[in-house]
Design an enzyme around this catalytic site. Structure first.
Site: not given
Ligand SMILES: Cc1ncc(COP(=O)(O)O)c(C=O)c1O
Length: 409
Positions: A243, A194, A168, A233, A171, A97, A226, A197
């Site tokens: 967050r 997201q 990453d 602050y 998935h 992605f 922070r 997922k």
């Molecule tokens: C391989 C990969 N990396 C990163 C992301 C990014 O995640 P998000 O959509 O939560 O920003 C995705 C999301 O679809 C993804 O498939």
């Protein structure tokens, strides 16, 4: 069952819908109401995000979890915390992605694309080695579809050259390699929550790590710079508010209770389907290396060699869809061929490096082939069903194969 393709007026193999997503119940309802009534809706007010971070990190073999707004920001924060600086090169796969590489640009660093392995769809360590230059500082292997990348080879390369490795794992919730969870295989892991997922709160993400310093840095960057000993602050580094809110964590804590059993079901069904359809000519499900001890099947992926199968992918997809099997071709292009990279539309980022970059010249033939001609995706929720569901999918593939001559045009 009619043997005429549903596409041509026959009876579809499947008319019932497959398992839909997301899955939720009374526990989410109760948890959301409790959070609402508590009036503690922010990360720094309530207990849900802190609890989720601990549980998720422990489940993924890590001491630290830092939840944040999504899995794109988590990649960028991991890069910033890992000391990546302007113009540094970061090796990424082209079959992933957008965020895997856009996060690198947003960290003011240069994504360098290394091709994938045609059988596993994951970064090819030989291509990674060939892409290393004196400017390389990090590698981002993607555990694509939920199958861990070749972390043994990638970590060996990274250790030799002192490179940061960010998994990453967007998935790969609850996936594992040699019985070690995704997210604990590199220096730092990044997950997404997201909507699509395997663990979701609509939007969300988390960083996992066993490195105390990296964790402290990520936590600070996601919380306006922070530090634990500072006053409200008091801001130490360039950062922002990333967050994760309490409502999302209230949902995630319930979703997490289901993750283990859902992942086992997906893995069992995915392996069964792969075995059944791999006997057909030209059908190559994602190859599972022996290191993969659990595939989370965010996607079930296969390569369809149209010449061997006897019909092109576009026709096969249409025929499968008509048989009641939801499937798609996935990405249309390798990532470096996206307009953003072709045109170097990097906004304020990479003002100097951008002059020497030409993403039109990147050569990743495996990724191009699967994007253009061969890849077929089925989504994760289908794999939460029964063995009979898998048989329907396999029967549809067989039916389409038997009628392949009808799809040649
Ligand atoms: C391989 C990969 N990396 C990163 C992301 C990014 O995640 P998000 O959509 O939560 O920003 C995705 C999301 O679809 C993804 O498939």
């Amino acid at each position: 069952m009619s043997q005429t393709l549903a596409l041509l007026g026959g009876t579809p193999v499947r008319t019932k819908p497959f398992t839909s997503w997301p899955i939720f119940g009374k526990s989410e309802e109760k948890s959301l109401l409790r959070t609402l009534r508590s009036g503690k809706w922010g990360r720094l007010d309530g207990p849900e995000t802190a609890k989720f971070e601990k549980r998720f990190a422990a489940m993924h073999g890590c001491k630290h979890g830092i939840a944040m707004v999504n899995g794109t920001v988590s990649l960028r924060i991991a890069l910033m915390a890992g000391g990546i600086r302007a113009g540094d090169e970061v090796i990424v796969p082209p079959y992933t992605f957008f965020s895997t590489a856009s996060a690198v640009v947003e960290a003011n660093a240069v994504p360098v694309f290394a091709d994938i392995d045609l059988d596993t769809f994951n970064l090819d360590p030989k291509a990674v080695e060939a892409a290393i230059t004196p400017r390389t500082r990090a590698i981002i292997p993607v555990h694509f579809a939920g199958q861990p990348a070749d972390m043994r080879a990638i970590m060996a390369l990274a250790r030799k050259r002192k490179l940061l490795v960010i998994e990453d794992a967007a998935h790969a919730h609850a996936a594992s390699s040699r019985n070690r969870p995704a997210g604990s295989l590199g220096d730092v892991g990044s997950f997404s929550f997201q909507s699509s997922k395997n663990l979701t709160s609509g939007e969300g993400g988390i960083i996992t790590t066993n490195d105390d310093e990296l964790a402290a840095s990520c936590r600070s960057i996601h919380n306006c710079g922070r530090i634990p000993t500072g006053i409200w602050y008091e801001h130490h580094v360039i950062s922002g508010n990333y967050r994760l809110g309490e409502f999302q964590s209230a949902v995630l804590n319930c979703q997490l209770d289901r993750l283990e059993s859902q992942t086992s079901t997906r893995d069992r069904n995915g392996q069964y389907l792969a075995k059944r359809i791999s006997v057909l000519p030209g059908i190559y499900p994602q190859k599972r290396p022996s290191d993969c001890t659990r595939h989370s099947y965010h996607l079930f992926m296969l390569r369809l060699d149209g010449r061997e199968f006897g019909a092109p992918r576009a026709g096969v997809l249409k025929a499968l869809q008509a048989e009641g099997i939801p499937c798609s071709a996935g990405y249309g292009w390798s990532l470096h061929q996206q307009p953003m990279f072709r045109n170097k539309a990097f906004g304020p980022y990479l003002p100097n490096a951008s002059k020497r970059l030409n993403y039109r010249k990147v050569n990743c033939p495996n990724s191009d082939l699967v994007c253009r001609e061969q890849c077929v995706w089925l989504e994760q929720s289908i794999f939460l069903g029964t063995r009979a569901d898998m048989d329907d999918i396999a029967n549809a593939f067989e039916k389409v194969y038997e009628n392949r001559d009808e799809l040649k045009a």
